[in-house]
Design a protein around this motif. Structure first.
Motif, PDB file in Angstrom:
ATOM      1  N   TYR A 420       0.846  -1.207   0.000  1.00 37.19           N
ATOM      2  CA  TYR A 420       0.000   0.000   0.000  1.00 37.19           C
ATOM      3  C   TYR A 420       0.875   1.249   0.000  1.00 37.19           C
ATOM      4  O   TYR A 420       0.658   2.198  -0.773  1.00 37.19           O
ATOM      5  N   ASP A 421       1.900   1.272   0.852  1.00 37.82           N
ATOM      6  CA  ASP A 421       2.793   2.431   0.915  1.00 37.82           C
ATOM      7  C   ASP A 421       3.611   2.573  -0.365  1.00 37.82           C
ATOM      8  O   ASP A 421       3.894   3.693  -0.813  1.00 37.82           O
ATOM      9  N   ASN A 422       4.006   1.452  -0.952  1.00 36.03           N
ATOM     10  CA  ASN A 422       4.713   1.520  -2.232  1.00 36.03           C
ATOM     11  C   ASN A 422       3.834   2.146  -3.304  1.00 36.03           C
ATOM     12  O   ASN A 422       4.297   2.949  -4.114  1.00 36.03           O
ATOM     13  N   TRP A 423       2.565   1.765  -3.318  1.00 40.52           N
ATOM     14  CA  TRP A 423       1.632   2.374  -4.284  1.00 40.52           C
ATOM     15  C   TRP A 423       1.531   3.877  -4.054  1.00 40.52           C
ATOM     16  O   TRP A 423       1.585   4.665  -5.014  1.00 40.52           O
ATOM     17  N   ALA A 424       1.403   4.285  -2.781  1.00 37.80           N
ATOM     18  CA  ALA A 424       1.289   5.720  -2.479  1.00 37.80           C
ATOM     19  C   ALA A 424       2.539   6.466  -2.938  1.00 37.80           C
ATOM     20  O   ALA A 424       2.446   7.564  -3.503  1.00 37.80           O
ATOM     21  N   ALA A 445       4.770  -2.327  -5.622  1.00 34.94           N
ATOM     22  CA  ALA A 445       3.426  -2.410  -5.041  1.00 34.94           C
ATOM     23  C   ALA A 445       2.666  -3.606  -5.601  1.00 34.94           C
ATOM     24  O   ALA A 445       1.949  -4.303  -4.871  1.00 34.94           O
ATOM     25  N   LEU A 446       2.823  -3.845  -6.898  1.00 33.78           N
ATOM     26  CA  LEU A 446       2.085  -4.931  -7.537  1.00 33.78           C
ATOM     27  C   LEU A 446       2.567  -6.317  -7.118  1.00 33.78           C
ATOM     28  O   LEU A 446       1.907  -7.319  -7.401  1.00 33.78           O
ATOM     29  N   GLN A 685     -19.473   2.736 -11.744  1.00 34.27           N
ATOM     30  CA  GLN A 685     -18.898   2.421 -10.438  1.00 34.27           C
ATOM     31  C   GLN A 685     -17.463   2.917 -10.326  1.00 34.27           C
ATOM     32  O   GLN A 685     -16.725   2.969 -11.315  1.00 34.27           O
ATOM     33  N   TRP A 686     -17.108   3.286  -9.124  1.00 33.82           N
ATOM     34  CA  TRP A 686     -15.707   3.622  -8.854  1.00 33.82           C
ATOM     35  C   TRP A 686     -15.085   2.445  -8.123  1.00 33.82           C
ATOM     36  O   TRP A 686     -15.530   2.056  -7.038  1.00 33.82           O
ATOM     37  N   ILE A 687     -14.050   1.875  -8.708  1.00 30.62           N
ATOM     38  CA  ILE A 687     -13.331   0.753  -8.114  1.00 30.62           C
ATOM     39  C   ILE A 687     -11.844   1.091  -8.169  1.00 30.62           C
ATOM     40  O   ILE A 687     -11.320   1.427  -9.239  1.00 30.62           O
ATOM     41  N   SER A 688     -11.185   1.037  -7.035  1.00 27.47           N
ATOM     42  CA  SER A 688      -9.760   1.390  -7.014  1.00 27.47           C
ATOM     43  C   SER A 688      -8.985   0.473  -7.950  1.00 27.47           C
ATOM     44  O   SER A 688      -9.182  -0.746  -7.976  1.00 27.47           O
ATOM     45  N   THR A 689      -8.107   1.112  -8.709  1.00 33.89           N
ATOM     46  CA  THR A 689      -7.376   0.381  -9.747  1.00 33.89           C
ATOM     47  C   THR A 689      -5.965   0.934  -9.851  1.00 33.89           C
ATOM     48  O   THR A 689      -5.772   2.157  -9.841  1.00 33.89           O
ATOM     49  N   VAL A 690      -4.983   0.049  -9.954  1.00 33.72           N
ATOM     50  CA  VAL A 690      -3.611   0.489 -10.198  1.00 33.72           C
ATOM     51  C   VAL A 690      -3.486   0.883 -11.660  1.00 33.72           C
ATOM     52  O   VAL A 690      -3.779   0.079 -12.550  1.00 33.72           O
ATOM     53  N   LYS A 691      -3.078   2.116 -11.885  1.00 35.54           N
ATOM     54  CA  LYS A 691      -2.908   2.607 -13.261  1.00 35.54           C
ATOM     55  C   LYS A 691      -1.435   2.473 -13.625  1.00 35.54           C
ATOM     56  O   LYS A 691      -0.593   3.194 -13.110  1.00 35.54           O
ATOM     57  N   GLU A 692      -1.144   1.553 -14.511  1.00 33.13           N
ATOM     58  CA  GLU A 692       0.252   1.298 -14.884  1.00 33.13           C
ATOM     59  C   GLU A 692       0.710   2.247 -15.983  1.00 33.13           C
ATOM     60  O   GLU A 692      -0.082   2.764 -16.742  1.00 33.13           O
TER      61      GLU A 692
END
Length: 692
Positions: A420-424, A445-446, A685-692
């Protein structure tokens, strides 16, 4: 001419009526303090709160010290009092922190004078108690200034002061001097879990006294004047110096002090106006009150403050301290960011400022106030930035990177939290245009997917409901497997797709695997909002807010032999589930937000999911005079399904709003019903997604 005079008289009369009506309206406006029960959660391990006299975001809170005592120093059922102390962090675990400087009223110089409670009462900003021996005590506070008032039944009045007193013997050192009627100096105390040390400078000015003498190291005996029936102690605190502590002491009467603080509390509590059943309103404001205790404003009016490396700094910003971020980043900080932007912008900058002075995950050896922990601060910074609060990341970028590079992956829960922190960090590096570094930490993060497949995919293993299996912290495999708030879309794929995702959520709740006594799975009831069945979150939230539930897990790392069956939130001293700490406003803020129909979708994104409020109306009124009102159409206190929604006159099919949409002001109408509308909330819908 007569006609003109008559018109003027009529207009004057109408004007007077209008003014009188406004005055009457002001006089009839709600006094929200009266709705607050400060004894909520003050008995046993059911919240770990205190009825201490406090003011908003103030490290000084003067409250009763009882025997026995728990984290906050007080037990509602206790009769025997030890005295009164000046610091605490509400509801934190690890036996809490604070309890500094004990003051005890005594008779005839007897430090063993029994203080047995007869009656007590308390309101925001004031606490009072009468003892069986005739001694009475009352405390009131404002920011870093407080007054003790003691009334004695006869002559022989005195005070016992222990400068070394602190919760669980965590006193480190103190230095003081006595000058006339004033005692001043500093005291060092270990923080929560003995992870660091904080220093408070203090000044005690005592009225109606004869003399002060030391009776042993750190302990003083104050004798009242001959035939004295009253004694008064004025207390000043500072994180910077003794002189600043002395300067805090004012000459205003205790009654004026309590009125001043009451106005402060009422102003903040009225920021969110709710209208509905009285018992729900009272519970709401009692919990909102708890969400406004910390962090603590520690900078002086001239901008000086003590940094966490022990240096004295100066800032144009107000500087805060007293953190429990691993807990309250999930609930309390998002609530403050939405409802109190004028304060939150400085709170957020204060978190960023930690990185300039050697931030630790736990406390340093030079804290300016009682504090706990700061994990996931990087997520909070990203969240605030995306909600419109300016943060200059460049000066702290290297420190953010260094912190993320030190993250721990040694247990399954830590692996997910570190991801989670890596994503942030990857998102923050995008903001600073560091594309290559951003990609590096996004890839890191992935890697959560590898950890998830290893430890959380297989639900057939025997330890999936054991606390704490596989070295995890206060949680089970079942509870931590959902902790991928930044990439729910990716989590769905790991669970086997949409249908399997919903089936496993159903299995989780049907098996009573959810643990509201702690934080690791707090977000899970809202995850149906990111599914094809959002109405299930609408029902779950209502159950958890108001209804009887089954709670099987507790914070002593047990799955109880006998599960708790009852309400989680009650407006009484034993307010919460056993072992459920409030954790510096975390659990209170969870109730506050969901009770008004809003919940953070992912801390790090400015999105709030919508569910039905438990009130007829909810109104935010900010300092910029903007309003946002939520009205419930066809209100029934037992309805919780959303049939339709309308935002500012337009049909709203989606089940979420942005922080910007809410703070821009407007009107949201939610129509509720007894049956779910299975078509509402599944479009856009809003669904959290990692944007690569």
């Amino acid at each position: 001419m007569k006609k003109v005079i008559l018109i003027v008289i009529i207009l004057f009369a109408i004007g007077n009526q209008s003014v009188n009506a406004q005055k009457e309206k002001r006089s009839l406006s709600p006094w929200y303090n009266d709705k607050v029960n400060v004894f909520l959660g003050t008995s046993g391990d059911h919240g770990q709160m205190s009825p201490a006299a406090s003011s908003p975001f103030n490290m000084m809170s003067i409250g009763p010290q009882t025997y026995p005592h728990l984290h906050a120093g007080y037990e509602y059922l206790a009769k025997e009092f030890i005295g009164f102390t000046h610091t605490r962090i509400e509801g934190v675990g690890c036996v809490g922190t604070g309890g500094n400087i004990l003051v005890k009223p005594i008779l005839t110089a007897d430090i063993a004078t029994p203080l047995v409670k007869k009656t007590e009462k308390a309101f925001p900003g004031i606490y009072s108690v009468a003892f069986e021996n005739g001694v009475k005590a009352e405390m009131s506070v404002k920011h870093n200034f407080g007054i003790h008032q003691y009334t004695f039944p006869s002559s022989g009045a005195g005070l016992y002061i222990d400068l070394s007193y602190a919760f669980d013997n965590r006193f480190v050192a103190e230095k003081h001097q006595i000058s006339g009627k004033m005692i001043s100096g500093w005291v060092d105390t270990q923080t929560t879990c003995n992870k660091g040390i904080y220093r408070i400078y203090f000044a005690l000015e005592i009225a109606n006294m004869e003399h002060i003498k030391s009776i042993e190291e750190h302990k003083l005996l104050v004798s009242g004047k001959k035939d004295a029936r009253e004694m008064n102690v004025r207390v000043g605190f500072s994180s910077v110096s003794e002189d600043y502590a002395k300067a805090k002491i004012e000459s205003l009467a205790a009654g004026e002090l309590s009125k001043e603080t009451a106005v402060q509390w009422n102003r903040l509590l009225s920021r969110i106006k709710v209208e509905g059943e009285k018992d729900r309103e009272d519970l709401f404001y009692s919990l909102l009150y708890r969400g406004l205790q910390a962090p603590f404003l520690i900078s002086e009016p001239d901008g000086k403050y003590a940094a966490i490396d022990g240096t004295i700094q100066k800032s144009k910003d107000f500087i805060y301290n007293g953190w429990a971020i691993w807990d309250n980043y999930r609930e309390q900080l998002p609530m403050l960011s939405l409802a109190y932007p004028e304060k939150y912008r400085f709170i957020l900058r204060s978190i960023a400022n930690l990185y300039l002075h050697g931030k630790n995950n736990w406390a340093t050896k030079h804290e300016p106030s009682p504090t706990v922990r700061t994990e996931h601060a990087i997520v909070v910074l990203l969240d605030g930035y995306r909600k419109g609060y300016f943060i200059d990341f460049n000066p702290i970028k290297d420190s953010l990177i260094a912190e993320v590079d030190r993250l721990d992956y040694s247990s399954p829960d830590k692996a997910l939290e570190s991801s989670y922190d890596n994503w942030a960090l990857s998102e923050i590096l995008k903001i600073t245009n560091d594309t290559l570094l951003s990609k590096k930490y996004l890839n890191k993060a992935l890697e959560y997917k590898q950890y998830w497949k290893k430890d959380f995919a297989d639900l057939s293993k025997k330890d999936i409901d054991i606390m704490p299996a596989r070295g995890m912290y206060q949680g089970t495999v079942w509870q931590y497997r959902w902790f991928v708030p930044f990439d729910v879309k990716g989590l769905k794929v790991l669970t086997g797709g949409e249908d399997s995702f919903v089936t496993q959520l159903n299995q989780f709740f049907d098996g009573d695997n959810y643990n509201h006594a702690n934080q690791p799975d707090l977000q899970v009831p809202g995850m149906y909002n990111a599914s094809s069945q959002p109405w299930k979150s609408q029902k779950l939230y209502r159950n958890l807010l108001l209804d009887i539930v089954i709670q099987s897990y507790f914070n002593d790392n047990s799955k109880g032999i006998d599960s708790y069956i009852g309400r989680i939130y009650k407006n009484e001293p034993q307010a919460y589930v056993r072992t459920m700490d409030d954790d510096s406003g975390t659990m209170s803020s969870w109730f506050v937000m969901r009770s008004i129909g809003l919940s953070a979708a992912n801390v790090g994104d400015p999105i709030y999911y919508l569910t039905a409020p438990i009130f007829k109306t909810v109104t935010f009124q900010w300092e910029n005079k903007k309003f946002f009102t939520i009205e419930v159409k066809n209100y029934n206190k037992d309805n919780f399904y959303i049939k339709s929604a309308n935002l500012n006159g337009k049909v709203l099919e989606r089940n979420w709003l942005t922080q910007g949409e809410i703070q821009a002001g407007g009107l949201l109408i939610l129509e509720t019903s007894t049956e779910p509308n299975k078509q509402w909330g599944i479009k856009n819908q809003w669904i959290s997604t990692v944007k690569e």
